[in-house]
Design a protein around this motif. Structure first.
Motif, short mmCIF file in Angstrom:
data_model
loop_
_atom_site.label_atom_id
_atom_site.label_comp_id
_atom_site.label_asym_id
_atom_site.label_seq_id
_atom_site.Cartn_x
_atom_site.Cartn_y
_atom_site.Cartn_z
N TYR A 1 4.75 -15.03 -8.97
CA TYR A 1 5.96 -15.79 -8.69
C TYR A 1 7.01 -15.57 -9.76
O TYR A 1 6.70 -15.14 -10.87
N GLN B 1 1.50 -25.92 -3.99
CA GLN B 1 0.75 -25.32 -2.90
C GLN B 1 0.74 -26.27 -1.71
O GLN B 1 1.10 -27.43 -1.83
N LEU C 1 -1.07 -16.22 -8.53
CA LEU C 1 0.06 -16.05 -7.63
C LEU C 1 1.24 -15.37 -8.32
O LEU C 1 1.77 -15.90 -9.29
N VAL D 1 0.03 -19.95 0.75
CA VAL D 1 0.79 -18.87 0.14
C VAL D 1 -0.20 -17.79 -0.25
O VAL D 1 -1.16 -18.03 -0.97
N ARG D 2 0.02 -16.58 0.24
CA ARG D 2 -0.87 -15.46 -0.07
C ARG D 2 -0.16 -14.49 -0.99
O ARG D 2 1.06 -14.43 -1.02
N THR D 3 -0.93 -13.72 -1.71
CA THR D 3 -0.34 -12.72 -2.57
C THR D 3 0.42 -11.72 -1.73
O THR D 3 -0.13 -11.15 -0.79
N LEU E 1 1.19 -24.68 -8.54
CA LEU E 1 0.86 -23.27 -8.33
C LEU E 1 -0.09 -22.77 -9.41
O LEU E 1 -0.18 -23.35 -10.49
#
Length: 155
Positions: free
Chosen positions: A42, A29, A40, A130-132, A35
């Motif tokens: 990914y 992050q 999140l 970082v956003r969803t 993370l």
């Protein structure tokens, strides 16, 4: 698709729920922490081998991915690197968004097609939150990896 629960320890992602859980991810992050695989969405890309290299293909942390399973599409980012001989890992919320059992010990799917479409150059890793990613109800048109690479979607 197998479930990846590496990174920050949480209620759903920890050594008790995932015997293969690691406390790091290949990318972190913006605050430097690993993370959070429970929050999140990914995907995990294969490690570098003599036949393929994610970095040589323009794929790095935070590269945008669309993942399609049985008519559902979910958007994610590249968040981790796995073994060079394995493909098809995703985080807990990615599996959940696709209607796949997200349990890291008993979940995932095998013997079924889960398409991962990555967009090199989109979302290159840099210091940012970082956003969803959004989830839209319609999967993108089927395309080959080469065709997806050639589409100049992001700058």
């Amino acid at each position: 698709m197998t479930i990846d629960c590496d990174g920050q320890r949480t209620e759903k992602c920890n050594p008790n729920t995932d015997p293969y859980c690691q406390n790091q991810t290949a990318w972190s992050q913006s605050d430097g922490a690993p993370l959070n695989a429970e929050l999140l969405p990914y995907v995990v890309v294969p490690g570098i081998t003599s036949t393929w290299s994610h970095s040589g293909s323009g794929i790095t942390g935070a590269t945008v991915a669309a993942v399609v399973y049985q008519g559902r599409v979910a958007y994610a980012v590249v968040g981790d690197v796995g073994p060079g001989d394995a493909i098809g890992e995703g985080s807990y919320p990615l599996a959940k968004a696709l209607g796949i059992n997200p349990d890291p010990r008993t979940g995932g799917v095998s013997g079924r097609v889960v398409d991962h479409i990555l967009f090199p150059g989109c979302g290159r890793a840099r210091s940012r939150t970082v956003r969803t990613p959004p989830q839209w109800g319609r999967p993108p048109p089927r395309t080959s990896w080469r065709a997806a690479r050639a589409v100049p979607v992001c700058g």
